[in-house]
Scaffold this motif. Structure first.
Motif, PDB file in Angstrom:
ATOM      1  N   ALA A  78       1.944  41.118   4.980  1.00 54.65           N
ATOM      2  CA  ALA A  78       3.609  42.134   4.549  1.00 54.65           C
ATOM      3  C   ALA A  78       3.738  42.744   5.625  1.00 54.65           C
ATOM      4  CB  ALA A  78       2.662  42.371   3.260  1.00 54.65           C
ATOM      5  N   ASN A  79       5.011  43.333   5.866  1.00 54.76           N
ATOM      6  CA  ASN A  79       5.780  43.910   6.146  1.00 54.76           C
ATOM      7  C   ASN A  79       7.276  43.873   5.910  1.00 54.76           C
ATOM      8  OD1 ASN A  79       6.068  45.552   8.368  1.00 54.76           O
ATOM      9  ND2 ASN A  79       6.080  43.547   9.540  1.00 54.76           N
ATOM     10  N   PHE A  80       7.783  44.650   6.501  1.00 57.41           N
ATOM     11  CA  PHE A  80       9.286  45.796   6.083  1.00 57.41           C
ATOM     12  C   PHE A  80       9.080  46.383   7.529  1.00 57.41           C
ATOM     13  CE2 PHE A  80       6.672  48.746   3.898  1.00 57.41           C
ATOM     14  CZ  PHE A  80       7.290  49.562   4.308  1.00 57.41           C
TER      15      PHE A  80
ATOM     16  N   ILE B 163       2.787  42.403  -2.701  1.00 59.00           N
ATOM     17  CA  ILE B 163       2.848  40.878  -2.510  1.00 59.00           C
ATOM     18  C   ILE B 163       1.654  41.209  -4.287  1.00 59.00           C
ATOM     19  CG2 ILE B 163       3.000  38.803  -2.148  1.00 59.00           C
ATOM     20  CD1 ILE B 163       3.577  40.426   1.309  1.00 59.00           C
ATOM     21  N   TYR B 164       3.041  39.858  -4.958  1.00 56.31           N
ATOM     22  CA  TYR B 164       1.903  39.525  -5.771  1.00 56.31           C
ATOM     23  C   TYR B 164       1.883  37.885  -5.928  1.00 56.31           C
ATOM     24  CZ  TYR B 164       1.503  44.415  -8.322  1.00 56.31           C
ATOM     25  OH  TYR B 164       1.450  45.323  -8.640  1.00 56.31           O
ATOM     26  N   ARG B 165       0.762  37.327  -6.399  1.00 56.24           N
ATOM     27  CA  ARG B 165       0.857  35.705  -6.159  1.00 56.24           C
ATOM     28  C   ARG B 165       0.535  35.152  -7.576  1.00 56.24           C
ATOM     29  NH1 ARG B 165      -2.402  31.793  -5.441  1.00 56.24           N
ATOM     30  NH2 ARG B 165      -4.439  33.093  -4.754  1.00 56.24           N
ATOM     31  N   ILE B 166       1.437  34.799  -8.701  1.00 58.23           N
ATOM     32  CA  ILE B 166       0.825  34.148  -9.014  1.00 58.23           C
ATOM     33  C   ILE B 166       0.470  32.369  -9.558  1.00 58.23           C
ATOM     34  CG2 ILE B 166       2.076  33.863 -11.795  1.00 58.23           C
ATOM     35  CD1 ILE B 166       4.486  34.217 -11.550  1.00 58.23           C
ATOM     36  N   ARG B 167      -0.813  33.097  -9.990  1.00 58.73           N
ATOM     37  CA  ARG B 167      -1.839  31.046  -9.577  1.00 58.73           C
ATOM     38  C   ARG B 167      -1.561  30.234 -10.935  1.00 58.73           C
ATOM     39  NH1 ARG B 167      -7.978  34.277  -8.571  1.00 58.73           N
ATOM     40  NH2 ARG B 167      -7.645  35.262 -10.403  1.00 58.73           N
TER      41      ARG B 167
ATOM     42  N   ILE C 164      -3.128  40.656  -6.150  1.00 61.16           N
ATOM     43  CA  ILE C 164      -2.619  40.886  -5.148  1.00 61.16           C
ATOM     44  C   ILE C 164      -2.752  40.755  -3.954  1.00 61.16           C
ATOM     45  CG2 ILE C 164      -1.944  43.143  -3.813  1.00 61.16           C
ATOM     46  CD1 ILE C 164      -2.344  45.287  -6.251  1.00 61.16           C
ATOM     47  N   THR C 165      -1.694  40.298  -2.761  1.00 55.71           N
ATOM     48  CA  THR C 165      -2.712  39.607  -1.945  1.00 55.71           C
ATOM     49  C   THR C 165      -2.163  40.385  -0.448  1.00 55.71           C
ATOM     50  OG1 THR C 165      -0.395  38.514  -1.224  1.00 55.71           O
ATOM     51  CG2 THR C 165      -2.580  37.217  -2.983  1.00 55.71           C
ATOM     52  N   ALA C 166      -1.409  40.774  -0.622  1.00 61.45           N
ATOM     53  CA  ALA C 166      -1.363  41.654   0.831  1.00 61.45           C
ATOM     54  C   ALA C 166      -0.299  43.185   0.700  1.00 61.45           C
ATOM     55  CB  ALA C 166      -0.310  40.722   1.788  1.00 61.45           C
TER      56      ALA C 166
END
Length: 669
Positions: free
Chosen positions: A30-32, A93-97, A105-107
């Motif tokens: 994650a970054n922005f 960042i959420y990943r839908i498995r 939450i992945t990052a």
């Protein structure tokens, strides 16, 4: 939502404990970045790196001021902060498995956003009428927190200067007079010191010794290469008695946004600008032109911004009292157009294989009525199609009972002590042949509010209604009466409320758009030749704002007295105050289960009020796909919703009222 996040965090911890040899995929990073557009707008750019783990991603932005946003792409987002300060902005960042249909939450990353106080200085010149060498200088302060000047210092460019102290309670103009000893060009500077210490300076050349005269005006021109109805193109029209050219043209667009454009003395023109509004409406647009030598002039006028045409059609049955024939029926068309355009053609089909069309001119101001003689009594499907100038069309049909043995009607009677009074009483005169009891009476008051009352065999219908309008104006009041047996009667009439002094007036509206964040809109009533020059708001918490439409976030819950002061060019002043209530917490408790869901979604909502709430389900593209209303009581409220027909994907579930706001995400399988 909090329980869901805790569950997701637990899943994330479990995944992190797997042996190293089981993690062969690259992770999300994650970054922005962000850019601050003074005074308080920030553009966030998502620069995250997405790993190779399977599944779609959600991007959850938390802006650090109690507001948040969830999107499904890497697009930039723009956020308007309530004021200066330090805010912690976070990206999750959420990943839908895809295999087990849940999210993890992945990052995540958080950064500090610092919104600084912004102050500016400017001035305008006014020539003396007694001597060409005399000049009046008027300082023009601007502070992002509306703090006032405590000192204004002038350097007149001829080795003379002065400083003037002001108290924070001073409400006048910050002007000074200076007499030059000889004609010429001088570089004049103003330095403004504000309460709190912020300083700003502005210098520009002026000419003394000749009486310049100048004017400012503008016109609206056709926009180029756009089909956006909210974009407006404007052209400044300068004039100077010595043909001096503009060096700066400043625009205020009436929506709390403005711009200044610098021009060289060799620029041939034209002096144009494009502006895109957020909403349709009437805006007070001003242009200020500064010419070589310092002459300045300002012109303001209303600019009307239209949305794409939208229209409706309706009709009502009206009696024909001059003829005693139950088969001769009158119909009155009820047009509506969002941009006020008139009907050009109205076509009727009477349900007996007969029809007619009537054309109307743009200058027609009468009723859109028609009479028709039916061959015999019965039920007929009557339709009206209204075509408006500009091409918009609308169509409406309903059954009508014809004959001496059937029919119903409703009329509206207005009861008021004065045409200036905001309080109006209405009486519904209802009849049906043969007599049938009334099932319901619904009122639309023409100001965005309505009311419906029901009736039963033991409870007679309430035929009177009391309503308080927000301000002077013309309101289209309509009534719809449903009788037992299916007969429906409708009628409408215009209610005119005059301004008490026939000079100016106004009203305000408020709407809750986020926790403790309200959007306020001011509406002015004034003479055509006396435009509004100021909308000033006080929010009841020690802060203030300007403009016809403002947004304000309260730091704490409680009741606040919000006041709007409207001032016209002639000095006519109107003050309106309302009390609003901001809740203490950022969000009322909301739990939705199961999540993910296939068929029935259960919602548990903890309310702090006894009131009516609106429930919305919004898909990942921002489209509202379901809307419900529910009466809630203080404490726990439970509902079940059938979502089986929704397409698979993420959705936002929200509960909102003027006093509460709660939302949660769910995944439809």
């Amino acid at each position: 939502m909090r329980k869901l996040l805790v569950l997701l965090a637990g899943v994330a911890f479990a995944l992190s404990s797997l042996p190293a040899h089981a993690k062969s995929s690259s992770p999300d990073l994650a970054n922005f970045t962000f850019v601050i557009n003074p005074p308080n707008a920030v553009v966030f750019t998502n620069t995250s790196t997405i790993g190779s783990e399977p599944g779609d991603r959600w991007y959850h932005w938390s802006f650090g001021d109690g507001s948040q946003q969830v999107i499904t792409n890497l697009d930039p987002v723009t956020h308007q902060y309530p004021g200066p300060g330090n805010y912690t902005a976070c990206l999750y960042i959420y990943r839908i498995r895809p295999t087990i249909h849940d999210t993890v939450i992945t990052a995540q990353i958080c950064k500090t956003v610092i919104i600084e106080t912004v102050c500016q200085a400017n001035f305008e010149t006014v020539a003396s009428t007694s001597t060409a060498l005399g000049k009046y200088f008027v300082a023009q302060p601007s502070h992002s927190q509306n703090k006032k000047p405590v000192q204004v210092c002038w350097n007149f460019g001829d080795n003379s200067d002065t400083c003037i102290q002001y108290s924070t309670s001073y409400t006048g103009t910050y002007n000074v007079y200076h007499l030059y000893t000889q004609a010429g060009a001088y570089n004049v500077c103003v330095r403004i010191v504000y309460d709190g210490g912020c300083e700003a300076q502005r210098c520009r050349p002026i000419t003394a010794g000749e009486n310049d005269s100048c004017r400012a005006d503008f016109e609206r021109i056709a926009p180029t290469a756009t089909n956006n109805p909210l974009q407006v193109s404007l052209k400044a029209l300068p004039w100077h008695n010595h043909d001096k050219k503009p060096v700066q043209v400043c625009w205020t667009f009436g929506d709390n946004r403005d711009t200044c454009i610098q021009y060289s003395n060799t620029y041939p023109g034209p002096y144009t600008v494009n502006h895109t509004y957020a909403n349709a409406g009437n805006y007070q647009v001003c242009v200020k032109i500064i010419y070589q030598g310092g002459c300045e002039s300002t012109k303001c006028k209303l600019v009307e911004v239209h949305l794409p045409d939208s229209c409706r059609a309706n009709f009502e049955r009206v009696p024909i009292v001059s003829v005693n024939n139950p088969l001769l029926v009158g119909f009155h068309a009820i047009p509506w157009h969002n941009n006020g355009k008139k009907p050009s053609r109205i076509c009727w089909t009477f349900g007996d294989n007969k029809d007619t069309c009537i054309n109307y001119g743009q200058d027609y101001n009468g009723n859109y009525s028609v009479a028709h003689l039916y061959p015999h009594a019965g039920q007929y499907q009557v339709c009206v199609k209204i075509t408006y100038y500009g091409g918009c069309e609308a169509h409406f049909c309903k059954p009508v009972g014809i004959g001496e043995n059937s029919g119903c009607s409703a009329n509206i009677f207005e009861i008021t002590q004065s045409n200036n009074s905001l309080e109006r009483n209405f009486y519904a005169a209802v009849t049906s042949v043969p007599p049938h009891p009334v099932e319901s009476i619904c009122w639309r008051f023409g100001d965005g509010t309505d009311s419906c009352v029901g009736a039963t065999a033991s409870t007679p219908p309430i035929l009177t209604m009391h309503h308080v309008y927000p301000g002077p104006g013309v309101y289209h009041v309509c009534i719809r009466v449903v009788f037992q047996g299916g007969c429906v009667a409708e009628n409408c009439k215009d209610i005119i409320i005059n301004s008490p002094n026939d000079l100016c007036g106004g009203y305000m509206t408020d709407s809750l758009i986020a926790p403790r964040t309200f959007k306020f809109k001011g509406f002015a009533i004034h003479r055509p030749n006396d435009p509004v020059i100021s909308f000033h708001w006080t929010f009841g918490d020690g802060t203030a704002g300007n403009g016809p439409e403002v947004t304000h976030t309260y730091a704490n819950g409680g009741e606040y007295r919000v006041c709007l002061t409207i001032v016209t060019q002639s000095g006519c002043e109107t003050k309106i105050c309302n009390t609003i209530r901001a809740t203490g917490g950022n969000q009322t408790g909301l739990v939705i289960t199961p999540n993910p869901v296939q068929n029935i979604l259960h919602a548990l909502f903890y309310s702090t009020q006894n009131e009516l709430v609106t429930i919305k389900i919004v898909n990942a593209t921002g489209v509202v796909v379901r809307t419900y209303t529910r009466n809630v009581t203080i404490g726990a409220n439970n509902w079940d919703f059938d979502v089986s027909s929704l397409a698979p994907g993420p959705y936002l579930f929200s509960v909102q009222s003027p006093n509460q706001l709660a939302s949660a995400l769910f995944l439809k399988q």
